[in-house]
Design a protein around this motif. Sequence first.
Motif, PDB file in Angstrom:
ATOM      1  N   SER A 128       2.063  22.223 -33.906  1.00 35.56           N
ATOM      2  CA  SER A 128       1.998  21.423 -32.675  1.00 35.56           C
ATOM      3  C   SER A 128       3.323  20.739 -32.398  1.00 35.56           C
ATOM      4  O   SER A 128       3.645  20.415 -31.253  1.00 35.56           O
ATOM      5  CB  SER A 128       0.879  20.377 -32.769  1.00 35.56           C
ATOM      6  OG  SER A 128       1.201  19.332 -33.665  1.00 35.56           O
ATOM      7  N   GLU A 155      -1.264  13.843 -29.157  1.00 33.16           N
ATOM      8  CA  GLU A 155      -1.885  14.881 -29.976  1.00 33.16           C
ATOM      9  C   GLU A 155      -0.991  15.257 -31.152  1.00 33.16           C
ATOM     10  O   GLU A 155      -1.469  15.459 -32.271  1.00 33.16           O
ATOM     11  CB  GLU A 155      -2.186  16.124 -29.136  1.00 33.16           C
ATOM     12  CG  GLU A 155      -2.912  17.208 -29.928  1.00 33.16           C
ATOM     13  CD  GLU A 155      -3.283  18.404 -29.077  1.00 33.16           C
ATOM     14  OE1 GLU A 155      -3.684  19.437 -29.666  1.00 33.16           O
ATOM     15  OE2 GLU A 155      -3.165  18.322 -27.834  1.00 33.16           O
ATOM     16  N   ASN A 181      -2.217  14.869 -34.993  1.00 32.59           N
ATOM     17  CA  ASN A 181      -2.206  15.976 -35.952  1.00 32.59           C
ATOM     18  C   ASN A 181      -1.389  15.621 -37.189  1.00 32.59           C
ATOM     19  O   ASN A 181      -1.775  15.907 -38.327  1.00 32.59           O
ATOM     20  CB  ASN A 181      -1.625  17.233 -35.306  1.00 32.59           C
ATOM     21  CG  ASN A 181      -2.540  17.848 -34.263  1.00 32.59           C
ATOM     22  OD1 ASN A 181      -3.746  17.599 -34.260  1.00 32.59           O
ATOM     23  ND2 ASN A 181      -1.986  18.637 -33.368  1.00 32.59           N
TER      24      ASN A 181
END
Length: 284
Positions: A138, A149, A153
């Motif tokens: 990511s 996000e 993560n």
Amino acid sequence: MDTSDKSEPEVVCWRDGALDGACLASARYGEHKFDRHLHDELVIVMTQSGAGQCHTRTGSEVAGPGSVLVFGPGEYHSGEVWEGREWNYRAIYLDMEGLGALGAVFSPDSRPDKPLLIPPGLYQDAHLAGLLVKAHASLDQHGSVSLMERQANWWAAMGMLVGRYGQSRHELGEARREAHKMAQVREYVAANYARDIPVDELAELVGLSRYYLTRAFCKEFGLPPHAYATQVRLLAAKRMLAAGHSAATAAAAVGFYDQSHLNRLFKRAYGITPGTYAALKPGH
């Protein structure tokens, strides 16, 4: 038809503004051997396909998919692509700032002089490896993954890593007296790496014989003092290259005989030339 040279390594390194003190890398190696070397960061390696065999002073292990391989700062190691297969992996390099950030979140009793420790070794932990790969992936997709996000993560993966395997250094107890002396020697070499330090000078520093000093240093760190000095020079050269200095300037500044000497040792240790490393583009 794919005409690319599969024998040439593919290495990409970058940083993400969402993280403190972390450098990220993805790599593909065909048949390749890494000479013994060290890093000044905590290194976390997640194999995606293929396998790599790694050698440390405690033995040899093969890192394949579903495993997490950890090297401590200053830990001497070498390796090769397992059985000549292609080795694809993602890696995280955490410097002292990054370890401090983890400690502040997950181990509040850690201190700057006794930072969080992830004991080196090979962890067969498919769940953790999956989370680390997800977080890593990511962080190289800035256009499609939001900052929130990416951070979520990252902290989920780091939380599992620290929760399962992390320790504060004070939990390990006081270092042995001999280990303390060897740490003194290592710090002295690190502070004076650019000159050729006589072994007698190191022996006098800690009150040991030349023979005993060399044997104890090898036992503690896996290499003799002169080889450790070479590794510190390589790390210093990496920093200079990353800062924009030429390989020739870096070689002279850190104490190598000439640029070709740096080129040879750098390629054998890290799998790429100083010029290739200097050309790696930082991330966002």
